[in-house]
Design an enzyme around this catalytic site. Structure first.
Site, PDB file in Angstrom:
ATOM      1  N   TYR A   1       1.021  -1.263  -0.173  1.00 38.60           N
ATOM      2  CA  TYR A   1      -0.018  -0.065  -0.092  1.00 38.60           C
ATOM      3  C   TYR A   1       0.961   1.379  -0.015  1.00 38.60           C
ATOM      4  O   TYR A   1       1.840   1.512   0.753  1.00 38.60           O
ATOM      5  CB  TYR A   1      -0.733   0.129   1.347  1.00 38.60           C
ATOM      6  CG  TYR A   1      -1.626   1.266   1.485  1.00 38.60           C
ATOM      7  CD1 TYR A   1      -2.848   1.532   0.644  1.00 38.60           C
ATOM      8  CD2 TYR A   1      -1.652   2.306   2.375  1.00 38.60           C
ATOM      9  CE1 TYR A   1      -3.800   2.378   0.573  1.00 38.60           C
ATOM     10  CE2 TYR A   1      -2.286   3.198   2.640  1.00 38.60           C
ATOM     11  CZ  TYR A   1      -3.439   3.641   1.789  1.00 38.60           C
ATOM     12  OH  TYR A   1      -4.236   4.482   1.823  1.00 38.60           O
TER      13      TYR A   1
ATOM     14  N   ASP B   1       9.398   2.905  -0.630  1.00 43.10           N
ATOM     15  CA  ASP B   1       8.228   3.609   0.017  1.00 43.10           C
ATOM     16  C   ASP B   1       8.599   3.295   1.342  1.00 43.10           C
ATOM     17  O   ASP B   1       8.236   2.281   2.157  1.00 43.10           O
ATOM     18  CB  ASP B   1       6.929   3.180  -0.248  1.00 43.10           C
ATOM     19  CG  ASP B   1       5.916   3.751   0.713  1.00 43.10           C
ATOM     20  OD1 ASP B   1       6.273   4.521   1.716  1.00 43.10           O
ATOM     21  OD2 ASP B   1       4.682   3.554   0.296  1.00 43.10           O
TER      22      ASP B   1
ATOM     23  N   LYS C   1       4.913   9.427   8.532  1.00 47.51           N
ATOM     24  CA  LYS C   1       4.894   9.028   9.701  1.00 47.51           C
ATOM     25  C   LYS C   1       5.976   9.657  10.620  1.00 47.51           C
ATOM     26  O   LYS C   1       5.808  10.884  11.361  1.00 47.51           O
ATOM     27  CB  LYS C   1       4.711   7.718   9.677  1.00 47.51           C
ATOM     28  CG  LYS C   1       3.632   7.077   8.900  1.00 47.51           C
ATOM     29  CD  LYS C   1       3.373   5.674   9.181  1.00 47.51           C
ATOM     30  CE  LYS C   1       2.387   5.078   8.253  1.00 47.51           C
ATOM     31  NZ  LYS C   1       0.988   5.232   8.400  1.00 47.51           N
TER      32      LYS C   1
HETATM   33  N1  HOZ Z   1      -3.655   3.074   5.932  1.00 45.26           N
HETATM   34  C1  HOZ Z   1      -2.791   3.580   6.993  1.00 45.26           C
HETATM   35  C2  HOZ Z   1      -2.291   2.387   7.931  1.00 45.26           C
HETATM   36  N2  HOZ Z   1      -1.438   1.375   7.181  1.00 45.26           N
HETATM   37  C3  HOZ Z   1      -3.591   4.373   8.095  1.00 45.26           C
HETATM   38  C4  HOZ Z   1      -4.862   3.996   8.810  1.00 45.26           C
HETATM   39  C5  HOZ Z   1      -5.543   5.101   9.564  1.00 45.26           C
HETATM   40  O1  HOZ Z   1      -5.040   6.172   9.675  1.00 45.26           O
HETATM   41  O2  HOZ Z   1      -6.552   4.721  10.077  1.00 45.26           O
END
Ligand code: HOZ
Length: 426
Positions: free
Chosen positions: A143, A238, A266
Site C-alpha cells: 500500500y 516507500d 509518519k
Molecule cells: N492506512 C494506514 C495504515 N496502514 C492508516 C490508517 C488510518 O489512519 O486509519
C-alpha cells in the site's frame, strides 16, 4: 451499560462516512465499536469511557518516541507560538531537510509534503517525468497511499475491506500499473525481460507493513535494484512506514540497497502531518521550480509539523534509542510466540526494528497469498480478547504493529499476561 464510545460512534456515523476519517478505524474487519480516544501518554492511550490501553497502533507508525513526549510537545508549543503556517520558506524546514539527508544518504535533495500519499504520488509523477515512460511496477498487497495509480491490488484498508483495486480509478490508469508478487524474483525477472523498456519505476515497501508484516526474502530487493538499473527504470522505496523504524537510515540501510527515490512520512512528523520525497539530485532537479514536473502544497513544510519532526528525530537518533526499542519489540514477539505455543494455538510472529507482525498460521507469510492464509476469525477473537484486557492492537489482520520508546518491561509483561488469557480463550 451506556458507553460514551458507542454514543460517539453512533453520532459520528450521522456526519462522517462510516463514522471515521480513515477506513480501518471503523473496526468493520474485527466488528464492534472503536474506542474514541481522548488522551495519549507514553505507551498508553485512554478512551472516552476512561479505559486505558497499551497502544501498539501508535497512530499507525508516527509515535516512535511514545505519545506526548515532553520534548516534542514543548517544540510544538514553541513553534505554534510563533506561527501556525506561513506558506513561505523557514529555517527549520532547511534543518529538517539537512537532517534527513544526513540520516538517509540516498536523499541528495528532499522535498517536504504533508502526507505519505502526496509523497508517493509525487515520486510516481517524478519517475514518469524523468524517464518519459508510463508503466509502473508495484507489488500485490503493498500500500502506497491512495493516489489512483497506486490503488491497484493495494494493501491496508483497501485489502481489509475487499476492494484492493478501488472503484473510481480509470481503467487506463490501472492498466499502467503492473502488479507483481512480493518476493517472487523469477516473476520479477520475466516482467522486466518482457516490458523493462516501458517501466518508469518500481515502487516497493522494502518491508511490507500493509498486508500484515512481510519481510523481503534474501536477494529480493537487491535483484529489484539490479533490474531497475539494467532497464533504466527508477527504484522507489516507500519508507513512509519503515523510515526510522527498521533502522535509523531506513530499510535501505538495513538491507544495503540504495533506491533512486525514497518516500518518508509518519515518524518524520512526530504525529503531525508531514512527509517527504527525496533522492538522487539529477532526478529531484526535475521537480518544479527547477524542472518540468509540477508539485506544490500550501501546508508543505508547515512550521509546527517540522518542529514536531525535528524534536522526534533528535530523540530517535540518540545513541541506543533504536536498539532499545528493537529489543523491546523482539521481547514482545518472542513472548507472544511462547504464549501461543503453550496454549497450542498455531501462531507465528516476527519483527523488523520496532515494527511487528502477528500471524495465525505456523510460519510468517512471504507474500500476500500467504498473508491471506492467516486465520482471520481467530485474529478477530484474539484482537477483542486483547482489547478487553487493555491492549490496543491494529483492528485488522493486515496491518503491522508498532512499538515505541515508551514501551518497557512492564508494558511487555502486561501484554503477555493478557495474551496468555486471550490465547487460552480462543
Ligand atoms: N492506512 C494506514 C495504515 N496502514 C492508516 C490508517 C488510518 O489512519 O486509519
Amino acid at each position: 451499560m451506556s458507553s460514551r464510545n458507542a454514543e460517539l460512534f453512533a453520532r459520528a456515523q450521522r456526519s462522517i462516512p462510516g463514522g471515521v476519517n480513515s477506513p480501518v478505524r471503523a473496526f468493520r474487519a474485527v466488528g464492534g465499536t472503536p474506542p474514541f480516544l481522548v488522551r495519549g501518554f507514553g505507551a498508553h492511550v485512554w478512551d472516552a469511557d476512561g479505559r486505558r490501553y497499551i497502544d501498539y497502533v501508535g497512530s499507525w507508525g508516527p509515535m516512535l518516541v511514545g505519545h506526548t513526549h515532553p520534548a516534542v510537545v514543548e517544540a510544538v508549543q514553541a513553534a505554534a507560538a510563533n506561527a501556525l503556517s506561513f506558506g513561505a520558506p523557514t529555517e527549520a524546514e532547511v534543518v529538517l531537510a539537512e537532517t534527513l539527508r544526513r540520516l538517509v544518504p540516498s536523499l541528495e535533495l528532499v522535498r517536504l509534503v504533508s502526507s505519505g500519499t502526496e509523497a508517493t504520488m509525487t515520486a510516481i509523477r517524478l519517475a514518469r517525468g524523468a524517464t518519459g515512460r508510463d508503466l509502473i511496477v508495484k507489488f500485490d498487497g503493498c500500500y502506497h497511499g491512495h493516489a489512483d495509480s497506486l490503488l491497484v491490488k493495494a494493501g491496508s484498508g483497501a485489502l481489509t475491506f475487499g476492494h484492493p483495486s478501488s472503484a473510481g480509478v480509470p481503467a487506463a490508469t490501472a492498466a499502467a500499473t503492473l502488479v507483481l508478487d512480493y518476493n517472487d524474483i523469477a516473476q520479477l525477472e520475466r516482467a522486466f525481460a518482457e516490458r523493462g523498456a516501458e517501466i518508469a519505476c518500481a515502487i516497493v515497501e522494502p518491508v511490507a507493513g500493509n498486508m500484515n508484516l512481510v519481510l523481503p526474502q534474501p536477494g529480493f530487493l537487491a535483484r529489484l535494484r539490479e533490474l531497475c538499473t539494467r532497464y533504466g527504470a527508477l527504484l522507489v522505496f516507500d519508507e513512509v512506514m519503515t523510515g526510522f523504524r527498521v533502522a535509523l537510515g531506513g530499510a535501505q540501510a538495513r538491507y544495503g540497497v540504495r533506491p533512486d527515490l525514497t518516500t518518508l512520512g509518519k515518524v518524520i512528523g512526530g504525529g503531525l502531518p508531514l512527509a517527504a520525497v527525496g533522492g538522487a539530485r539529477a532526478i529531484m532537479e526535475k521537480l518544479a521550480p527547477l524542472g518540468p514536473v509540477y508539485q506544490a502544497g500550501t501546508l508543505s513544510g508547515n512550521p509546527v509539523a517540522v518542529a514536531a519532526g525535528l524534536a522526534t528525530l533528535a530523540l530517535v537518533e540518540a545513541p541506543g534509542f533504536l536498539e532499545r526499542v528493537e529489543r523491546t519489540t523482539r521481547a514482545l514477539v518472542e513472548g507472544l510466540v511462547a504464549e501461543a505455543k503453550a496454549a497450542g494455538v498455531p501462531f507465528s510472529a516476527q519483527s523488523a526494528g520496532s515494527m511487528f507482525g502477528l500471524y495465525f498460521r505456523p510460519e510468517p507469510p512471504r507474500n500476500l497469498a500467504e498473508a491471506m492464509q492467516c486465520d482471520r476469525e481467530r485474529f478477530n477473537r484474539f484482537f477483542h480478547a486483547m482489547l478487553e484486557r487493555g491492549v490496543y492492537l491494529a483492528p485488522s489482520a493486515y496491518e503491522a504493529g508498532f512499538v515505541s520508546g515508551a514501551h518497557g518491561e512492564a508494558e511487555i509483561a502486561e501484554t503477555l499476561a493478557a495474551a496468555r488469557a486471550a490465547f487460552a480463550a480462543l
